[in-house]
Design a protein around this motif. Structure first.
Motif, mmCIF file in Angstrom:
data_model
loop_
_atom_site.group_PDB
_atom_site.id
_atom_site.type_symbol
_atom_site.label_atom_id
_atom_site.label_comp_id
_atom_site.label_asym_id
_atom_site.label_seq_id
_atom_site.Cartn_x
_atom_site.Cartn_y
_atom_site.Cartn_z
ATOM 1 N N LEU A 17 43.375 14.371 -13.302
ATOM 2 C CA LEU A 17 44.468 13.329 -13.971
ATOM 3 C C LEU A 17 44.271 12.135 -13.448
ATOM 4 C CD1 LEU A 17 46.440 13.137 -15.811
ATOM 5 C CD2 LEU A 17 47.983 13.945 -14.128
ATOM 6 N N LEU A 18 43.977 11.336 -11.845
ATOM 7 C CA LEU A 18 44.016 10.271 -11.699
ATOM 8 C C LEU A 18 42.949 10.129 -11.858
ATOM 9 C CD1 LEU A 18 46.032 11.218 -7.833
ATOM 10 C CD2 LEU A 18 46.067 9.747 -9.942
ATOM 11 N N LEU A 45 50.819 20.048 -14.729
ATOM 12 C CA LEU A 45 49.461 19.194 -14.429
ATOM 13 C C LEU A 45 48.609 19.377 -15.597
ATOM 14 C CD1 LEU A 45 48.957 19.809 -10.749
ATOM 15 C CD2 LEU A 45 49.307 17.767 -11.884
ATOM 16 N N GLU A 46 47.886 20.462 -15.886
ATOM 17 C CA GLU A 46 47.088 20.935 -17.365
ATOM 18 C C GLU A 46 47.874 19.783 -18.619
ATOM 19 O OE1 GLU A 46 44.364 23.011 -17.300
ATOM 20 O OE2 GLU A 46 44.482 22.464 -15.507
ATOM 21 N N ARG A 47 49.141 19.997 -19.155
ATOM 22 C CA ARG A 47 49.186 19.683 -19.976
ATOM 23 C C ARG A 47 49.113 17.880 -20.329
ATOM 24 N NH1 ARG A 47 53.601 15.797 -21.994
ATOM 25 N NH2 ARG A 47 54.941 16.539 -19.370
ATOM 26 N N LEU A 48 49.184 17.027 -18.754
ATOM 27 C CA LEU A 48 49.232 15.881 -18.658
ATOM 28 C C LEU A 48 47.665 15.571 -18.836
ATOM 29 C CD1 LEU A 48 52.040 15.230 -15.918
ATOM 30 C CD2 LEU A 48 52.225 14.618 -18.485
ATOM 31 N N VAL A 51 47.446 15.285 -21.699
ATOM 32 C CA VAL A 51 47.822 13.678 -22.674
ATOM 33 C C VAL A 51 47.506 12.800 -21.990
ATOM 34 C CG1 VAL A 51 50.209 12.679 -22.165
ATOM 35 C CG2 VAL A 51 50.983 14.647 -22.489
ATOM 36 N N ALA A 52 46.879 12.868 -20.677
ATOM 37 C CA ALA A 52 46.292 11.097 -20.429
ATOM 38 C C ALA A 52 44.535 11.159 -20.898
ATOM 39 C CB ALA A 52 45.666 11.606 -19.196
ATOM 40 N N SER A 53 44.152 12.207 -21.294
ATOM 41 C CA SER A 53 42.371 11.878 -22.332
ATOM 42 C C SER A 53 43.472 11.434 -23.506
ATOM 43 C CB SER A 53 42.421 13.695 -22.370
ATOM 44 O OG SER A 53 41.846 13.879 -20.778
ATOM 45 N N ASN A 54 44.738 11.021 -24.135
ATOM 46 C CA ASN A 54 44.195 11.377 -25.477
ATOM 47 C C ASN A 54 45.946 10.174 -25.438
ATOM 48 O OD1 ASN A 54 43.352 13.406 -27.474
ATOM 49 N ND2 ASN A 54 43.459 14.479 -26.023
ATOM 50 N N VAL A 55 46.579 10.051 -24.689
ATOM 51 C CA VAL A 55 47.570 8.244 -25.185
ATOM 52 C C VAL A 55 46.608 6.844 -25.581
ATOM 53 C CG1 VAL A 55 49.676 9.744 -24.032
ATOM 54 C CG2 VAL A 55 47.931 7.980 -23.381
ATOM 55 N N PRO A 56 46.826 6.643 -25.891
ATOM 56 C CA PRO A 56 46.563 4.692 -26.457
ATOM 57 C C PRO A 56 46.879 3.807 -25.132
ATOM 58 C CG PRO A 56 48.414 5.004 -27.728
ATOM 59 C CD PRO A 56 48.077 6.760 -27.129
ATOM 60 N N SER A 57 47.773 4.605 -24.412
ATOM 61 C CA SER A 57 48.418 3.460 -23.245
ATOM 62 C C SER A 57 49.259 4.311 -22.699
ATOM 63 C CB SER A 57 49.352 2.290 -24.004
ATOM 64 O OG SER A 57 50.879 2.998 -24.848
ATOM 65 N N LEU A 58 48.424 3.184 -20.810
ATOM 66 C CA LEU A 58 49.343 3.815 -19.658
ATOM 67 C C LEU A 58 50.909 3.762 -19.365
ATOM 68 C CD1 LEU A 58 49.555 5.135 -17.336
ATOM 69 C CD2 LEU A 58 49.148 2.602 -16.040
ATOM 70 N N LYS A 59 51.327 3.485 -20.737
ATOM 71 C CA LYS A 59 52.684 3.429 -20.854
ATOM 72 C C LYS A 59 53.494 4.706 -21.309
ATOM 73 C CE LYS A 59 56.680 0.570 -23.614
ATOM 74 N NZ LYS A 59 57.467 1.612 -24.959
ATOM 75 N N ILE A 60 52.597 5.091 -22.518
ATOM 76 C CA ILE A 60 53.004 6.351 -23.893
ATOM 77 C C ILE A 60 52.642 7.264 -22.445
ATOM 78 C CG2 ILE A 60 52.425 7.590 -25.012
ATOM 79 C CD1 ILE A 60 52.113 4.921 -26.976
ATOM 80 N N PHE A 61 51.809 7.714 -21.427
ATOM 81 C CA PHE A 61 51.816 8.068 -20.958
ATOM 82 C C PHE A 61 52.932 8.698 -19.882
ATOM 83 C CE2 PHE A 61 50.459 9.579 -16.160
ATOM 84 C CZ PHE A 61 49.865 11.221 -16.540
#
Length: 94
Positions: A17-18, A45-48, A51-61
Motif C-alpha cells: 500500500l505504501l 488493507l486489501e480495500r485500501l 483505493v490507492a490504485s484508483n483514486v485520482p488524488s491523495l486527498k481522496i485516499f
C-alpha cells in the motif's frame, strides 16, 4: 502457524500500500504512514490497496482511509485514476 501467515500478509500489504501511494503521489505524510501501520485488518488493507490504485488524488485516499473498516464500496468518478490526468469530463470528453 496460520496466525504467523496472517501477520506476514498484513505486513506485506502495508508495504504494498505504501509503495503504491509513493509511486502515485510522491512523499506520503508521516501521519498517513502511521495510520496505515495501525491497520491490523487484512480486508481493510486489501480495500485500501484498490483505493490507492484508483483514486485520482491523495486527498481522496485520505478520506477513504479515515472511513475505517466499515467502507466497502469503490464506485464512481471518485475512483477514476484517469480523472486527474484529464481534468474531469470522464472518458467521453463531456
Amino acid at each position: 502457524m496460520f496466525l504467523f501467515e496472517d501477520e506476514a500478509n498484513i505486513v506485506d500489504d502495508r508495504e504494498d500500500l505504501l509503495a503504491i501511494l509513493k509511486m502515485r503521489f510522491g512523499d506520503i505524510p508521516p501521519k498517513i504512514v502511521e495510520a496505515i501501520y495501525d491497520i491490523n485488518a487484512y480486508e481493510t488493507l486489501e480495500r485500501l490497496i484498490l483505493v490507492a490504485s484508483n483514486v485520482p488524488s491523495l486527498k481522496i485516499f485520505i478520506e477513504e482511509l479515515e472511513e475505517g473498516e466499515g467502507s466497502f464500496r469503490i464506485l464512481g468518478d471518485r475512483f477514476n485514476p484517469i480523472e486527474a490526468q484529464h481534468g474531469g469530463g470522464g472518458m467521453s470528453g463531456e
